[in-house]
Structure formats: C-alpha cells, structure tokens
Design a protein around this motif. Structure first.
Motif, PDB file in Angstrom:
ATOM      1  N   SER A  32      -7.206  -3.031  -0.481  1.00 43.18           N
ATOM      2  CA  SER A  32      -8.051  -1.868  -0.692  1.00 43.18           C
ATOM      3  C   SER A  32      -8.362  -1.189   0.646  1.00 43.18           C
ATOM      4  CB  SER A  32      -9.342  -2.303  -1.389  1.00 43.18           C
ATOM      5  OG  SER A  32     -10.132  -1.175  -1.650  1.00 43.18           O
ATOM      6  N   MET A  33      -8.704  -2.008   1.625  1.00 46.88           N
ATOM      7  CA  MET A  33      -8.991  -1.521   2.975  1.00 46.88           C
ATOM      8  C   MET A  33      -7.792  -0.773   3.551  1.00 46.88           C
ATOM      9  SD  MET A  33     -10.153  -4.292   5.789  1.00 46.88           S
ATOM     10  CE  MET A  33     -11.490  -5.061   4.897  1.00 46.88           C
ATOM     11  N   THR A  34      -6.615  -1.326   3.328  1.00 53.38           N
ATOM     12  CA  THR A  34      -5.388  -0.693   3.833  1.00 53.38           C
ATOM     13  C   THR A  34      -5.189   0.672   3.187  1.00 53.38           C
ATOM     14  OG1 THR A  34      -4.443  -2.901   4.007  1.00 53.38           O
ATOM     15  CG2 THR A  34      -2.916  -1.070   4.222  1.00 53.38           C
ATOM     16  N   LEU A  35      -5.365   0.729   1.873  1.00 50.67           N
ATOM     17  CA  LEU A  35      -5.206   2.009   1.170  1.00 50.67           C
ATOM     18  C   LEU A  35      -6.206   3.033   1.719  1.00 50.67           C
ATOM     19  CD1 LEU A  35      -4.677   0.585  -2.430  1.00 50.67           C
ATOM     20  CD2 LEU A  35      -3.044   2.048  -1.205  1.00 50.67           C
ATOM     21  N   ILE A  36      -7.440   2.603   1.867  1.00 51.43           N
ATOM     22  CA  ILE A  36      -8.478   3.529   2.355  1.00 51.43           C
ATOM     23  C   ILE A  36      -8.121   4.025   3.752  1.00 51.43           C
ATOM     24  CG2 ILE A  36     -10.920   3.723   3.026  1.00 51.43           C
ATOM     25  CD1 ILE A  36     -11.493   1.637   0.731  1.00 51.43           C
ATOM     26  N   SER A  37      -7.633   3.103   4.595  1.00 53.59           N
ATOM     27  CA  SER A  37      -7.293   3.498   5.975  1.00 53.59           C
ATOM     28  C   SER A  37      -6.125   4.477   6.001  1.00 53.59           C
ATOM     29  CB  SER A  37      -6.989   2.269   6.823  1.00 53.59           C
ATOM     30  OG  SER A  37      -5.690   1.807   6.509  1.00 53.59           O
ATOM     31  N   ALA A  59       0.837  -1.203   0.000  1.00 57.66           N
ATOM     32  CA  ALA A  59       0.000   0.000   0.000  1.00 57.66           C
ATOM     33  C   ALA A  59       0.874   1.255   0.000  1.00 57.66           C
ATOM     34  CB  ALA A  59      -0.925  -0.016   1.218  1.00 57.66           C
ATOM     35  N   ASP A  60       1.920   1.263   0.818  1.00 57.03           N
ATOM     36  CA  ASP A  60       2.804   2.434   0.872  1.00 57.03           C
ATOM     37  C   ASP A  60       3.457   2.674  -0.479  1.00 57.03           C
ATOM     38  OD1 ASP A  60       2.192   2.840   3.511  1.00 57.03           O
ATOM     39  OD2 ASP A  60       3.922   1.719   4.275  1.00 57.03           O
ATOM     40  N   ASP A  62       3.694   5.869  -5.436  1.00 58.03           N
ATOM     41  CA  ASP A  62       3.653   5.931  -6.891  1.00 58.03           C
ATOM     42  C   ASP A  62       2.516   6.808  -7.418  1.00 58.03           C
ATOM     43  OD1 ASP A  62       5.111   5.150  -9.113  1.00 58.03           O
ATOM     44  OD2 ASP A  62       3.558   3.714  -9.709  1.00 58.03           O
ATOM     45  N   ARG A  63       1.521   7.036  -6.600  1.00 63.03           N
ATOM     46  CA  ARG A  63       0.407   7.905  -6.997  1.00 63.03           C
ATOM     47  C   ARG A  63       0.911   9.311  -7.323  1.00 63.03           C
ATOM     48  NH1 ARG A  63      -5.185   8.164  -7.968  1.00 63.03           N
ATOM     49  NH2 ARG A  63      -5.467   9.750  -6.378  1.00 63.03           N
ATOM     50  N   LYS A  64       2.056   9.680  -6.735  1.00 62.40           N
ATOM     51  CA  LYS A  64       2.609  11.020  -6.991  1.00 62.40           C
ATOM     52  C   LYS A  64       2.987  11.164  -8.466  1.00 62.40           C
ATOM     53  CE  LYS A  64       3.617  11.859  -2.288  1.00 62.40           C
ATOM     54  NZ  LYS A  64       3.693  10.549  -1.613  1.00 62.40           N
ATOM     55  N   ASN A  65       3.403  10.034  -9.085  1.00 62.30           N
ATOM     56  CA  ASN A  65       3.788  10.099 -10.501  1.00 62.30           C
ATOM     57  C   ASN A  65       2.646   9.711 -11.438  1.00 62.30           C
ATOM     58  OD1 ASN A  65       6.365  10.423  -9.351  1.00 62.30           O
ATOM     59  ND2 ASN A  65       6.642   8.206  -9.343  1.00 62.30           N
TER      60      ASN A  65
END
Ligand code: ASP
Ligand code: MG
Length: 406
Positions: free
Chosen positions: A82-87, A23-24, A29-32
């Motif tokens: 998905s749960m981890t990302l949301i949290s 998740a981290d 990577d969402r930054k790019n």
C-alpha cells in the motif's frame, strides 16, 4: 460493477523490489479497471519463520497467541504494498482481515471463513483507492480474536473476497506461470494446461500440487468463480480453472500428482465385528487426524486387517491414537510405515472411458513399482507406493497417458 481481485503469493511479494513490481502491475491495470482489490500473502518465508519462533517457545503454543503471531506476516506485506502504491501516486489502503470484515468460526490455525462483510472495502474502492487485504487471516465471530485459515490460505481469502464482491473471476498470481500436467521438476515433459476443471484442480490441489489451496478451489466452484492462475513475473496467459461443462475434454487423464510424506498404519487382527471400523475412525477423527486411503482385508481366521494412510506430520498423533484404540478393541498389533508416497492420475475424461485404472496398474507393474493400496473416485485413481519410487511413477505414467503431447 466489476472489481478485479488479484492475489499475490509469498514469493511475488518476497522483497521490496518485487513489491515494487507488483505495484507497477497494479497501476498499469488501473487503466482498465477502476476497482482493484489485492490480496497478499506474507513475504517469502516469513510465515515459516514465525512458526519456527513459536516452536522455540513451546511444542504446542497457545493457539490464540499462535494465530496472533503467524498472521502478522500478511500485515507487513499489505502495508508495504500500500505504501509503495501511495509513493507512486496511486491512492491505496491496506486492510487487515478484521478491517476487511473477514469473519471466521472459532477454530484457531484452521479456521473456516463464514462470512465477509465487505462494506469497508466497498467504501475505500468508492473513494478511488486500491484496497490491499491481508490474506490468511480473519477474526472469529464470537470474540473478534484473530484467526488464521490454514497454511497457504491466502488463495482462499482472495476467492472468498471475490465472492463477497459478487465477481465471477479471481486472478491468482504466483511464481509459476500456470497449472501443469505434473510437477515440471519431476518430469521435463510436463505441459502447461490452458484450462482445467474445478474438480480436477481440486483433486490435484488436495494431492499436493501446491499452485492452489484446495479450499480456494472449493469456494470458487461453489460460487462459480473462474480462477485465473498466472505468473507475477511474466505476462503469459496462465491457466483458467472453471466448470468442466465449458471445456473440451479429449484425454482420459489431465494430470498426475505425487504426494510424498505419507505414512501408513495397519491394525492387524482386529475382531471382525460390527462397529469396529466406526470406532477406529471416529476416534481418529476426534483426535483431529485426517485419514486418507483406507483398505480393510479379511484374514483366514476371520479377523480383519485395517490399513490406512495419514500425512507424515500427523503420523505421531495417529500412531498413538491407533495403538490405544487397537488395544481397547483387542487387536493383535499395529504396524507403521513412514516411507509412503501416493501417486494419482486425475481426469474428467476417465468418467466415460473404461480401463484407465488397469492401464495405470499395468504401467506401474511393468516398471517394477509395487502397489500397496488403491483408492478411486470418479475422476481419480490413487496408488500408495514406496516413497523411493514416487518420481519414477510420475514419469512412467506421464508417458503412458501421453501428457507430454497436445
Ligand atoms: N502466509 C501464509 C502461509 O505461508 C498464507 C499464504 O501464504 O497463503 O501459509
Ligand atoms: Mg505462503
């Protein structure tokens, strides 16, 4: 629009702590990349455990229910990620194969993906979510039953999704940091390759190099998708799998593979008549047995001996069918041997260099390794040998073709 498709294998999502690390990595990577699709395998050995539970109920469990069962491992890892990302504050959604529009043919356990309807994925991406898709599963087009696409199939799910989303690259994160000249557990001098062609990778994958599922490489080749195999635990560059024409090739052999767990069947003194081989191998094909190497030799009395190999787990079926067809065709008998390994050298560089096969045979011979069967293709030479000499064969060939050196 660029959408990055990342596939994480079973060991990469093998625990809650590892899922958190994935998740981290995705968040970083969402930054790019605004649009990220993650395809996951089941956690660790989950699928094996499900398979074993089914095995406790029946030796041949109902195929529909078997797929309904063994596909569930991916649902768990997808929901957890998905749960981890949301949290962690990152909007995300998990989608099953059905929800992601993965349509397959009707065959259970080894279904083929026919089409992906990515509208739902696109919609969720447009809403700014990271989309987590379960690998390995789809639904059949006829009655929407859950299907699975063969063990290790999540790689293929990822590549198919990359193709459906019109991408030219797919990242495969795994527990090794790339593709090696051979299995480093067998040969200490094994080297990581920075790039390898589709065809070489396909050969190595079919030969048991477990880093990529063969079908995934085929789909990547068909769609011109570059695969980037890398470690989920380290940030090193990994291996790129791509078109041979875009590579610099300077050695005849790129990699060496060993396939253990092979078995050999010989039909002795089968009449030398037109149609005999056709009958034998169509009967085996109808029984769903995958035949690998085949050799036919003519005996002094004019009859033939047909020898072929199958994987050890298909040996029982193959042996039964072979004995039946041998009796029907009035062959003398069938011999079997389940202690076979296949060692192969693979390289696009051998196309333009004569004598590579001879060098392989001489090397094996010098080291006391007897060759039982040989097959070749444009970029591969394979020898069936005794299982006990498999690792030795890999080591001596690795040295012979100087694969430990740049
Ligand atoms: N979980 C499935 C398996 O273990 C699919 C995969 O890992 O790719 O075979
Ligand atoms: Mg797996």
């Amino acid at each position: 629009m660029t959408t990055v498709v990342k596939k994480f294998g079973g060991s990469s999502v093998g625990s809650i702590e590892r899922i958190q690390r994935v998740a981290d990595r995705v968040i970083a990577d969402r930054k790019n990349n605004a649009r990220i699709v993650v395809v996951v395998s089941a956690m660790g050995d989950t699928t094996d455990e499900l398979v074993s539970m089914a095995g406790q109920i029946s030796e041949s469990p109902d195929p529909r229910e078997y797929d309904a069962l063994i596909s569930t491992g991916e649902n768990i890892s997808a929901a957890l990620l998905s749960m981890t990302l949301i949290s962690k504050g990152q909007p995300a959604i998990s989608l099953s194969g059905m929800q992601a529009g993965v349509m397959t043919d009707g065959r259970h356990v080894k279904a083929k993906i026919l089409d992906v309807k990515p509208q739902r994925i696109e919609k969720e991406l447009d809403e700014g979510k990271v989309v987590i898709v379960t690998g390995f599963q789809g639904i059949n087009t006829k009655d929407f039953n859950i299907t699975t696409i063969g063990r290790g199939g999540s790689d293929t799910s990822a590549v198919v999704l990359a193709a459906a989303l019109n991408q030219s690259e797919c990242e495969i994160y795994t527990d090794v940091d790339g593709v090696y000249t051979t299995d480093p557990r067998m040969e200490k001098g094994a080297r990581k390759l920075t790039e390898i062609s589709y065809d070489e990778m396909l050969e190595l994958a079919s030969l048991g190099a477990k880093v990529l599922h063969p079908r995934a490489v085929e789909v990547a080749k068909e769609n011109g998708i570059e695969l980037h195999v890398r470690s989920s635990f380290e940030s090193s560059e990994g291996t790129r799998v791509k078109e041979a024409s875009s590579m610099e090739v300077n050695k005849p052999v790129t990699g060496i593979a060993l396939k253990k767990d092979e078995a050999k069947l010989s039909i002795i003194h089968i009449p030398d008549q037109p149609g005999v081989a056709g009958k034998v191998f169509s009967t085996l094909a109808d029984a769903g047995v995958n035949v690998d190497m085949i050799v036919q030799s003519t005996e002094q009395d004019g009859s033939n001996t047909i020898t072929f190999t199958v994987s050890k787990d298909e040996y029982a079926d193959a042996s039964k069918v072979t004995n039946e067809v041998a009796t029907a065709l009035k062959a003398a008998k069938v011999d079997g041997d389940t202690t076979i390994a296949k060692v192969s050298i693979v390289g696009v560089g051998m196309i333009s260099k004569p004598g590579i096969a001879a060098r392989m045979f001489n090397c094996l011979g010098k080291n006391g390794i007897n060759i039982q069967l040989i097959t070749t293709s444009e970029i591969k030479v394979s020898c069936a040998i005794d299982e006990s000499q498999g690792e030795l064969a890999v080591q001596v060939l690795h040295a012979e073709f100087e694969l430990d050196r740049e």
